[in-house]
Design a protein around this motif. Structure first.
Motif: not given
Length: 105
Positions: A17-19, A31-32, A41-44, A60-65
């Motif tokens: 459960k993570c990117f 973690q998501y 999005l819970i924890h980086t 973060v940028e890749k996950t937001l995209n």
């Protein structure tokens, strides 16, 4: 995002459960929790070998995209993600307006 991270693929690790992105056998990940139309999005976290190199902002940028492409609404519970969006207001449109703290972005 630094150039050295641009060609590194984002992986959605559904078991953990993570990117995540991997650089030289080290990981940066978020973690998501995913609901039908939202992703929280819970924890980086960044492993120590990548600390201070820009890996956290890259994941973060890749996950937001990714979230944008999927058409999901974002719940940025992770303080790092929340701060990232404050610095990059172009991503605020991804945040679900019902998110407690939306008005602080």
């Amino acid at each position: 995002m630094r150039d050295e991270f641009k060609n590194i693929p984002l992986r959605k690790n559904e078991d953990k459960k993570c990117f995540e992105i991997e650089i030289d056998d080290s990981f940066a990940f978020i973690q998501y929790k995913e609901m039908s139309d939202q992703i929280a999005l819970i924890h980086t976290e960044v492993q120590s070998a990548l600390s201070g190199k820009g890996a956290a902002s890259a994941v973060v940028e890749k996950t937001l995209n990714y979230i944008e492409i999927q058409g999901k609404r974002l719940l940025p519970f992770c303080p790092y993600v929340f701060a990232y969006i404050k610095k990059h207001p172009e991503y605020k449109s991804l945040v679900d307006p019902s998110f407690n703290g939306y008005d602080k972005l």
